[in-house]
Every structure is written in structure tokens, then in C-alpha cells.
Design a protein around this motif. Structure first.
Motif, PDB file in Angstrom:
ATOM      1  N   ASP A  33       3.273  49.923  28.122  1.00  0.00           N
ATOM      2  CA  ASP A  33       2.598  48.637  27.941  1.00  0.00           C
ATOM      3  C   ASP A  33       1.492  48.467  28.974  1.00  0.00           C
ATOM      4  N   ARG A  34       1.772  48.853  30.204  1.00  0.00           N
ATOM      5  CA  ARG A  34       0.781  48.700  31.257  1.00  0.00           C
ATOM      6  C   ARG A  34      -0.410  49.625  31.024  1.00  0.00           C
ATOM      7  N   SER A  35      -0.143  50.823  30.552  1.00  0.00           N
ATOM      8  CA  SER A  35      -1.240  51.759  30.288  1.00  0.00           C
ATOM      9  C   SER A  35      -2.124  51.245  29.155  1.00  0.00           C
ATOM     10  N   GLN A  36      -1.502  50.623  28.145  1.00  0.00           N
ATOM     11  CA  GLN A  36      -2.278  50.059  27.044  1.00  0.00           C
ATOM     12  C   GLN A  36      -3.143  48.891  27.524  1.00  0.00           C
ATOM     13  N   GLN A  37      -2.604  48.076  28.430  1.00  0.00           N
ATOM     14  CA  GLN A  37      -3.382  46.967  28.962  1.00  0.00           C
ATOM     15  C   GLN A  37      -4.570  47.479  29.778  1.00  0.00           C
ATOM     16  N   LEU A  38      -4.352  48.544  30.543  1.00  0.00           N
ATOM     17  CA  LEU A  38      -5.453  49.149  31.299  1.00  0.00           C
ATOM     18  C   LEU A  38      -6.528  49.677  30.354  1.00  0.00           C
ATOM     19  N   GLN A  39      -6.083  50.281  29.248  1.00  0.00           N
ATOM     20  CA  GLN A  39      -7.022  50.787  28.249  1.00  0.00           C
ATOM     21  C   GLN A  39      -7.835  49.644  27.659  1.00  0.00           C
ATOM     22  N   LEU A  40      -7.168  48.548  27.337  1.00  0.00           N
ATOM     23  CA  LEU A  40      -7.858  47.394  26.756  1.00  0.00           C
ATOM     24  C   LEU A  40      -8.904  46.839  27.724  1.00  0.00           C
ATOM     25  N   GLU A  41      -8.537  46.752  28.989  1.00  0.00           N
ATOM     26  CA  GLU A  41      -9.448  46.190  29.987  1.00  0.00           C
ATOM     27  C   GLU A  41     -10.614  47.124  30.305  1.00  0.00           C
ATOM     28  N   SER A  42     -10.500  48.395  29.928  1.00  0.00           N
ATOM     29  CA  SER A  42     -11.567  49.352  30.236  1.00  0.00           C
ATOM     30  C   SER A  42     -12.733  49.275  29.251  1.00  0.00           C
ATOM     31  N   GLU A  44     -15.910  47.907  27.108  1.00  0.00           N
ATOM     32  CA  GLU A  44     -17.031  46.983  27.294  1.00  0.00           C
ATOM     33  C   GLU A  44     -17.126  46.089  26.061  1.00  0.00           C
ATOM     34  N   LEU A  45     -17.051  44.798  26.276  1.00  0.00           N
ATOM     35  CA  LEU A  45     -17.063  43.856  25.164  1.00  0.00           C
ATOM     36  C   LEU A  45     -18.485  43.586  24.679  1.00  0.00           C
ATOM     37  N   ALA A  46     -18.623  43.430  23.367  1.00  0.00           N
ATOM     38  CA  ALA A  46     -19.899  42.991  22.798  1.00  0.00           C
ATOM     39  C   ALA A  46     -20.055  41.496  23.048  1.00  0.00           C
ATOM     40  N   ALA A  47     -21.268  41.014  22.973  1.00  0.00           N
ATOM     41  CA  ALA A  47     -21.513  39.587  23.166  1.00  0.00           C
ATOM     42  C   ALA A  47     -20.726  38.792  22.122  1.00  0.00           C
ATOM     43  N   PRO A  48     -19.846  37.878  22.549  1.00  0.00           N
ATOM     44  CA  PRO A  48     -18.991  37.163  21.588  1.00  0.00           C
ATOM     45  C   PRO A  48     -19.769  36.299  20.604  1.00  0.00           C
ATOM     46  N   ASP A  49     -20.968  35.846  21.000  1.00  0.00           N
ATOM     47  CA  ASP A  49     -21.766  35.020  20.095  1.00  0.00           C
ATOM     48  C   ASP A  49     -22.852  35.817  19.372  1.00  0.00           C
ATOM     49  N   ILE A  78     -16.088  45.525  20.658  1.00  0.00           N
ATOM     50  CA  ILE A  78     -16.524  46.325  21.793  1.00  0.00           C
ATOM     51  C   ILE A  78     -17.752  47.159  21.441  1.00  0.00           C
ATOM     52  N   VAL A  79     -18.318  47.770  22.458  1.00  0.00           N
ATOM     53  CA  VAL A  79     -19.356  48.784  22.274  1.00  0.00           C
ATOM     54  C   VAL A  79     -18.842  50.075  22.890  1.00  0.00           C
ATOM     55  N   GLY A  80     -19.385  51.203  22.439  1.00  0.00           N
ATOM     56  CA  GLY A  80     -18.928  52.486  22.953  1.00  0.00           C
ATOM     57  C   GLY A  80     -18.532  53.418  21.827  1.00  0.00           C
ATOM     58  N   PRO A  81     -17.865  54.530  22.155  1.00  0.00           N
ATOM     59  CA  PRO A  81     -17.552  55.538  21.141  1.00  0.00           C
ATOM     60  C   PRO A  81     -16.362  55.196  20.246  1.00  0.00           C
ATOM     61  N   THR A  82     -15.427  54.397  20.715  1.00  0.00           N
ATOM     62  CA  THR A  82     -14.239  54.086  19.931  1.00  0.00           C
ATOM     63  C   THR A  82     -14.610  53.244  18.718  1.00  0.00           C
ATOM     64  N   ILE A  83     -14.092  53.631  17.546  1.00  0.00           N
ATOM     65  CA  ILE A  83     -14.347  52.861  16.329  1.00  0.00           C
ATOM     66  C   ILE A  83     -13.382  51.691  16.229  1.00  0.00           C
ATOM     67  N   ALA A  94     -12.331  46.683  17.880  1.00  0.00           N
ATOM     68  CA  ALA A  94     -13.218  47.128  16.805  1.00  0.00           C
ATOM     69  C   ALA A  94     -14.636  47.236  17.328  1.00  0.00           C
ATOM     70  N   ASN A  95     -15.299  48.329  16.971  1.00  0.00           N
ATOM     71  CA  ASN A  95     -16.652  48.568  17.458  1.00  0.00           C
ATOM     72  C   ASN A  95     -17.661  47.656  16.754  1.00  0.00           C
ATOM     73  N   ALA A  96     -18.611  47.156  17.535  1.00  0.00           N
ATOM     74  CA  ALA A  96     -19.642  46.277  16.972  1.00  0.00           C
ATOM     75  C   ALA A  96     -20.419  46.947  15.851  1.00  0.00           C
ATOM     76  N   ARG A  97     -20.484  48.301  15.863  1.00  0.00           N
ATOM     77  CA  ARG A  97     -21.225  49.014  14.812  1.00  0.00           C
ATOM     78  C   ARG A  97     -20.647  48.779  13.426  1.00  0.00           C
ATOM     79  N   LEU A  98     -19.381  48.406  13.355  1.00  0.00           N
ATOM     80  CA  LEU A  98     -18.760  48.162  12.056  1.00  0.00           C
ATOM     81  C   LEU A  98     -19.399  46.975  11.336  1.00  0.00           C
ATOM     82  N   ALA A  99     -20.080  46.121  12.071  1.00  0.00           N
ATOM     83  CA  ALA A  99     -20.749  44.986  11.436  1.00  0.00           C
ATOM     84  C   ALA A  99     -21.823  45.461  10.468  1.00  0.00           C
ATOM     85  N   ASP A 100     -22.397  46.629  10.722  1.00  0.00           N
ATOM     86  CA  ASP A 100     -23.456  47.164   9.862  1.00  0.00           C
ATOM     87  C   ASP A 100     -22.920  48.145   8.822  1.00  0.00           C
TER      88      ASP A 100
END
Length: 221
Positions: A33-42, A44-49, A78-83, A94-100
Motif C-alpha cells: 500500500d505504501r509503495s502504491q501511494q509513493l507511486q501515485l505521488e510521483s 505529475e498532475l495535469a492542470a485540473p481546470d 497526469i502527464v508523462g509516459p503512463t497511459i 489517466a494520461n491527459a493525452r486520452l482527452a484527444d
């Protein structure tokens, strides 16, 4: 669209090597659980608005409503390589690229991740690890290599099974929500072909399973 099994295992070893294990006793599930939380916090978030986040949130909300899953999952754009992936059983990344992406692709990816939530896949994986490493973990006594190998083999089998199940879940959802436009092959062609990995079946195997499911869901004459 992956549970990052290998990352979980490597993080356990990393925490021991770095002396990051806390003073209190922990179980294997606490560490995971702790490793997953570290992964989540790592991430980079896309602009929420921003436009991308709003489009993804709209699709996510539509799925939550259709599945009556309000309050069971949260979305992090998020932004980055993860889909996309699901962390700690409820946090969808979810990657911001999915919006397109085409709508059916975006909905399928999000529904796939919600499948992991709805089907309690994180709990299942935790129970598997707990079977192999019951009780508390002693940082001074690393997991034996043979035990780690057998545990990893079982976890890989379960992870592959869960991917098929999450695909089937998403297929059922899109068959109901977008029956005229849902095309499994189109979804995976857009996402790109992948070979078998430790945690994921190949695109070919996943498509074959989805076609079989689609045949079962067809109205009978």
C-alpha cells in the motif's frame, strides 16, 4: 492499464536497502500500500481546470453514474509516459493525452481501470502476497529468493487474469453505453500492439478474448 507488479516487488527491496522501513511492524500489504501511494505521488498532475482534465473527468463521471460507482474511485489526470493504471484499489491515473483519443478508446481505458476497482483486484493481489508472506515483516531478514520467485510467478498469473477480467468488464460497459461505435480492434489499434509481459497478456490474446465475449453478448436470433 497495469498494476505495476514488478514495481511493487522492487520497491520492497529498495525500501530495505535505503533503510526506509519504519520502526513499527508492518505486513506485506502495508508495504505494498505504501509503495502504491509513493507511486501515485510521483506522477505529475495535469492542470485540473485544463481542457484535457475536464474531458477526462466528464467521461469518468459518465462511467461512474452508469456503473453506480460514485464514491468508489477517484481520478488523477497526469502527464508523462503512463497511459492509465489503478493504484491502491481506488485511485485511477489517466494520461491527459486520452482527452484527444477517440471517445471509445477513452471510455474503454477508463472502464478497464474501473473494472480493477469494481472487481476488487487490489484486494485479491494483497491476499495472494499475504499467503506467501503472512504476519509481520522483519527488515533484517529479506524475503528468500526462492520464495520471492514463487510469489512473483503466482502474482504474474493473477495479474494476467485480472487484465482479461478488466477488459471483459470494459467490453460489457461499452457494449451497453456505445453499442453502435464500440470496436475492440479499433481500441487496441489506437493504443498500439504489445507483446506478453509479466503482468499483461499480449494485445493479440486480449483481442481474441474480447471478440469471444462480443460473440457471447450478441442478441440471439
Amino acid at each position: 492499464m497495469k498494476p505495476l507488479l514488478s514495481t511493487r516487488l522492487s520497491l520492497i527491496a529498495l525500501l530495505v536497502l535505503l533503510g526506509a522501513w519504519p520502526a513499527r511492524a508492518e505486513t506485506i500489504n502495508d508495504v505494498l500500500d505504501r509503495s502504491q501511494q509513493l507511486q501515485l505521488e510521483s506522477f505529475e498532475l495535469a492542470a485540473p481546470d485544463g481542457r484535457e482534465a475536464q474531458i477526462l473527468q466528464q467521461s469518468f463521471n459518465e462511467l461512474l453514474k452508469a456503473l453506480a460507482m460514485n464514491g468508489q474511485a477517484e481520478l488523477h489526470v497526469i502527464v508523462g509516459p503512463t497511459i492509465a493504471e489503478t493504484l491502491n484499489g481506488h485511485a485511477l491515473v489517466a494520461n491527459a493525452r486520452l482527452a484527444d483519443a477517440p471517445e471509445q478508446v477513452r471510455l474503454f481505458v477508463l472502464a478497464h481501470e474501473l473494472g480493477h476497482v469494481s472487481l476488487n483486484h487490489w484486494r485479491q493481489m494483497g491476499l495472494l502476497f499475504q499467503k506467501w508472506v503472512p504476519g509481520e515483516i522483519d527488515a533484517r531478514r529479506p524475503i528468500e529468493p526462492q520464495l520471492n520467485e514463487r510469489m512473483g510467478r503466482d502474482a504474474a498469473r493473477l495479474a494476467n487474469q485480472q487484465e482479461f477480467e478488466a477488459d471483459a468488464f470494459a467490453g460489457r460497459v461499452l457494449t451497453k453505453l456505445r453499442p453502435a461505435s464500440y470496436n475492440p480492434q479499433g481500441v487496441f489499434m489506437y493504443l498500439g500492439a504489445q507483446n506478453d509481459t509479466v503482468t499483461h497478456p499480449s494485445t493479440q490474446r486480449r483481442l481474441a478474448a474480447l471478440r469471444w465475449q462480443a460473440d457471447l453478448l450478441k442478441p440471439q436470433p
